[in-house]
Structure formats: structure tokens, C-alpha cells
Design an enzyme around this catalytic site. Sequence first.
Site, mmCIF file in Angstrom:
data_model
loop_
_atom_site.group_PDB
_atom_site.id
_atom_site.type_symbol
_atom_site.label_atom_id
_atom_site.label_comp_id
_atom_site.label_asym_id
_atom_site.label_seq_id
_atom_site.Cartn_x
_atom_site.Cartn_y
_atom_site.Cartn_z
ATOM 1 N N HIS A 1 42.340 51.593 51.755
ATOM 2 C CA HIS A 1 42.734 52.168 53.047
ATOM 3 C C HIS A 1 41.616 52.831 53.831
ATOM 4 C CE1 HIS A 1 42.721 55.842 50.623
ATOM 5 N NE2 HIS A 1 42.594 56.479 51.755
HETATM 6 C C1 UD1 Z 1 44.256 59.719 55.751
HETATM 7 C C2 UD1 Z 1 43.033 60.594 55.529
HETATM 8 C C3 UD1 Z 1 42.247 60.074 54.337
HETATM 9 C C4 UD1 Z 1 43.115 59.974 53.111
HETATM 10 C C5 UD1 Z 1 44.360 59.144 53.435
HETATM 11 C C6 UD1 Z 1 45.317 59.165 52.297
HETATM 12 C C7 UD1 Z 1 42.029 61.542 57.537
HETATM 13 C C8 UD1 Z 1 41.020 61.364 58.598
HETATM 14 N N1 UD1 Z 1 42.155 60.522 56.697
HETATM 15 O O1 UD1 Z 1 43.819 58.404 56.057
HETATM 16 O O2 UD1 Z 1 41.170 60.968 54.054
HETATM 17 O O3 UD1 Z 1 42.387 59.359 52.095
HETATM 18 O O4 UD1 Z 1 45.046 59.713 54.563
HETATM 19 O O5 UD1 Z 1 46.229 58.095 52.402
HETATM 20 O O6 UD1 Z 1 42.681 62.552 57.479
HETATM 21 N N2 UD1 Z 1 50.349 55.278 59.310
HETATM 22 C C9 UD1 Z 1 51.679 54.936 59.235
HETATM 23 N N3 UD1 Z 1 52.525 55.768 58.560
HETATM 24 C C10 UD1 Z 1 52.108 56.916 57.995
HETATM 25 C C11 UD1 Z 1 50.760 57.260 58.082
HETATM 26 C C12 UD1 Z 1 49.879 56.431 58.728
HETATM 27 O O7 UD1 Z 1 52.097 53.907 59.753
HETATM 28 O O8 UD1 Z 1 52.944 57.613 57.399
HETATM 29 C C13 UD1 Z 1 49.412 54.376 60.013
HETATM 30 C C14 UD1 Z 1 49.271 54.709 61.479
HETATM 31 O O9 UD1 Z 1 49.070 53.519 62.168
HETATM 32 C C15 UD1 Z 1 47.987 55.520 61.526
HETATM 33 C C16 UD1 Z 1 47.164 54.860 60.397
HETATM 34 O O10 UD1 Z 1 48.122 54.500 59.419
HETATM 35 O O11 UD1 Z 1 47.361 55.451 62.751
HETATM 36 C C17 UD1 Z 1 46.118 55.753 59.791
HETATM 37 O O12 UD1 Z 1 46.704 56.993 59.376
HETATM 38 P P1 UD1 Z 1 45.795 58.319 59.333
HETATM 39 O O13 UD1 Z 1 46.615 59.450 58.841
HETATM 40 O O14 UD1 Z 1 45.056 58.495 60.622
HETATM 41 O O15 UD1 Z 1 44.664 57.967 58.283
HETATM 42 P P2 UD1 Z 1 44.769 57.383 56.816
HETATM 43 O O16 UD1 Z 1 44.066 56.080 56.807
HETATM 44 O O17 UD1 Z 1 46.155 57.451 56.326
HETATM 45 N N1 UDP Z 2 49.580 56.193 45.547
HETATM 46 C C1 UDP Z 2 50.946 55.934 45.526
HETATM 47 N N2 UDP Z 2 51.380 54.728 46.010
HETATM 48 C C2 UDP Z 2 50.540 53.781 46.486
HETATM 49 C C3 UDP Z 2 49.151 54.068 46.502
HETATM 50 C C4 UDP Z 2 48.707 55.289 46.035
HETATM 51 O O1 UDP Z 2 51.734 56.756 45.071
HETATM 52 O O2 UDP Z 2 50.999 52.719 46.897
HETATM 53 C C5 UDP Z 2 49.116 57.517 45.078
HETATM 54 C C6 UDP Z 2 48.059 57.481 44.013
HETATM 55 O O3 UDP Z 2 48.651 57.467 42.728
HETATM 56 C C7 UDP Z 2 47.283 58.759 44.284
HETATM 57 C C8 UDP Z 2 47.428 58.968 45.769
HETATM 58 O O4 UDP Z 2 48.525 58.153 46.180
HETATM 59 O O5 UDP Z 2 47.879 59.875 43.641
HETATM 60 C C9 UDP Z 2 46.179 58.557 46.467
HETATM 61 O O6 UDP Z 2 46.393 58.533 47.838
HETATM 62 P P1 UDP Z 2 45.493 57.713 48.812
HETATM 63 O O7 UDP Z 2 44.840 56.602 48.110
HETATM 64 O O8 UDP Z 2 46.331 57.405 49.989
HETATM 65 O O9 UDP Z 2 44.441 58.815 49.310
HETATM 66 P P2 UDP Z 2 43.059 59.379 48.744
HETATM 67 O O10 UDP Z 2 43.239 59.828 47.353
HETATM 68 O O11 UDP Z 2 42.035 58.317 48.915
HETATM 69 O O12 UDP Z 2 42.771 60.507 49.676
#
Ligand code: UD1
Ligand code: UDP
Length: 368
Positions: A218
Amino acid sequence: MILYPRNTMNTPNNPLKMQVEKNLVDIVTIAGTRPEIIKLADLVQLLDGQGNHALIYTGQHYSDNMKSIFFDELKIKPDYDLRCDTSDIATLKENMLKFLREIRPPHILVYGDTNSSLAGALAAKEVGSTLVHIEAGLRCFDLSVPEERARIKIDSTSDYLFPPTELARTFLSYEEIEKNVTVTGNLVVDVCRRLAKVADEYGRHYDLPDKYLLLTMHRQENVDERDRLEMLRKHLSGIDHKIIFPIHPRTKNNLAHYGITLPPNVIAIEPAGYLEFLYLLKNCRLVMTDSGGVQEEAIVLRRPCVTLRHVSERWETLLLKANVLFPLHRRDPLSNVIEMMLDAKIDRNPYGENVAGRMLQLIKQITQ
Ligand code: UD1
Ligand code: UDP
């Protein structure tokens, strides 16, 4: 589950409003994304037991499969959901400030490096709260990674810092942050071990391939541009194993946007709940990921990990040879690295245990 709607602070009988009126909220924890809900769960339960704590959820992650399922499975509940539905720092901070100005909590806890955490740290300083940063000191030393900039900013703003390991403490000392720093271990260890035990029930829902690899992806550096996604597709198509891929919404949207289809050995599924994900992780032969939390859980559950990035903040997992880096732009086959890692011997956990209990004691000392 019922989350308090945005306007309920001003309605009668809101439990949080009553708590605030009685001046009972000493500590506010801020969370906004999937990994924060997971990693903070045990600590939040302990803090809730003290009676002077409120969990504020920003709503940066808002889809049911990125949010509600985790609150349900981890058995915690936000006292207030700001429902921001965005990762825009200014919006997150503005919404938080409206709320924090009403509560004026003496202490605020934030976790890690997301935009919600950064906005929480900035808001904490603006309302004059003492700021505690959990998972302080992680560094990948690449300032083009947005989370790296967030971590540095949060650490430099914090009054108390809880690095998970000695190495993270050392990184803080290089930035001359040495006061009020306590190595705590990583909260993920206990929550993931505990729930991995109950995750076996997921076996009933699955007809899994005998041997499979697991994939999550992601990070913006990997999924926001077409060429990176094309590189991912090419690497995956050269792997002689089935690959289960719960797809983060960011990645799903971008694959659709660029019209990129995954090769036939990849089984794409919706983002998994925590129990389902742990079931998949426990039973996979190896995990490929760009997630921070998954690198940590892989070593705790003793699964080999290939991190699809050119850097990691989880140095301990690399040093223990439980994890290797493979950036997508590499030209040699990913499959070679996978075959090499399949037999990795993983027998150490660098992240401690019983972390939430010890952290509670530290927080009590700070807040007394
Ligand atoms: C965010 C964090 C990242 C973390 C990740 C965990 C920031 C800048 N990034 O990244 O550090 O590792 O979360 O997963 O804070 N979206 C949905 N539904 C949701 C959430 C997101 O559809 O519930 C989609 C939207 O199109 C959104 C995109 O995902 O624009 C990105 O979401 P965003 O929260 O900006 O960043 P992540 O990639 O989730
Ligand atoms: N995770 C989950 N379902 C998924 C992918 C990840 O429950 O489909 C959990 C995973 O076990 C971990 C956390 O989400 O605890 C990690 O989140 P993510 O990879 O979104 O963010 P990051 O750790 O990179 O910030």
C-alpha cells in the site's frame, strides 16, 4: 458497533461529555488508521480501566473493512469519532482542535507516523497538552518517505518518547533526543500473539491452497505510479506459487485506475479483518509486504518476510535475517529471493513482550 456521531458532544447523556464535565479526562489517545487501532488495542483497554481516558478516532481510515471490523475484533470502542474521512493533515488537525479545546486533556498519546498521529501531535502542542509518542525513534533514513518526515517531526515535538527497541533509542540520540526516553518494546507482540491463537477459526471459512505466499502492498512509493504497479505484476507473474493478496483500497483504486490486471497465480481478496489476516499469515510459507506492521508480525509469528521496498525502519528484522529488502525496480527475479528466504530460521523476537502492561505503568508515572 455504535460510534458516537460527530455532534453528540452537545447532546445530553453523552458519556464522554459527562466525563469531560466532571473533569475526568486526563489522557486522550488519538488513532486514525487500521494499524493504530490494532497496535493500541491492549493499551487502550488498560487505560479505559483507569477511568480517566478517552480514545479519539480521526476517521482517516473510514471503510468498514479498514475500521469497524478492527474495533469489533479488538474489542475497543472510540469515545469519539471525528469522521474526517481524509488524510489531509490540516483538516485532521482542525477537527481535532475543535474537540481538544473542549476537553483540554493534560496528556495526549499518539502512535507511530501516520498523518493522524502528526496532526494529533501538532494539535496537542497547540492546546498545551503533554505529548507522549509511542513507537518513537523508527527511521528509514529516506526523507522522500512521508512517514519518515512525520516521525521526525512527532519525535522532536514530544515530551515523552517510547522507542520500541534500543536501536530506535540510539536513532533518537543521534537527533539529540535523550530526555524522557524509555525503551518499551512493541505493542504489536502481545496483541498479535493473542489473536493469532483465536484466528484458527478462520480455517473453517477458507479453502486455502496447500502452500501459498501472502502479499500486502500500500505504500505510495509502490502503488501510486503505473510503472511500479507494472513492475509488481511482472515480478508476481514470475513466481511459481499461489499468492493471496488482500488488497488495500489505495492499491485497488490505483490498479483499476491504470487498468492493470494481476497474473493468474494471484488470488486477490478484500482487505482482511485482523483474525482473518493473522490466519493467513500464520499459515503462509512467506509474506511479501511493504507494511511496517506486517514486517513486525512476521518475525513474531516466525514467518519469513520479503519487504518490497528499498528501505525499512524495521532494522532488527533485517539484522536477524528474518526479513530482506527487494525494491520493485530490481531487475533480477523476485522468485530467486523468495526461494532463498523460504527456509529462513526465525527464532528471535526483537520486540519484547507484555508491553502494554509496562507502558501503562510508565504512563501512570507521567500522568500522576
Ligand atoms: C495511511 C498512512 C500510512 C499507513 C497506512 C496504513 C499517512 C500519510 N499514511 O496510508 O502511513 O501505513 O495508512 O494502512 O497517514 N481509502 C479507502 N478507505 C479507507 C481508507 C483509505 O477507500 O478506509 C482509500 C482512499 O482512496 C484514500 C486512499 O485509500 O484516498 C489512501 O488512504 P490514506 O489514509 O491517505 O493513506 P494510506 O495509503 O491508507
Ligand atoms: N492487516 C490486516 N488486514 C489486511 C492487511 C493488514 O488486518 O488485509 C493488519 C496487519 O496484520 C497489521 C496492520 O494491518 O497489523 C498493518 O497495517 P498496514 O499495513 O495498513 O499499515 P502499516 O503497518 O504499514 O502502517
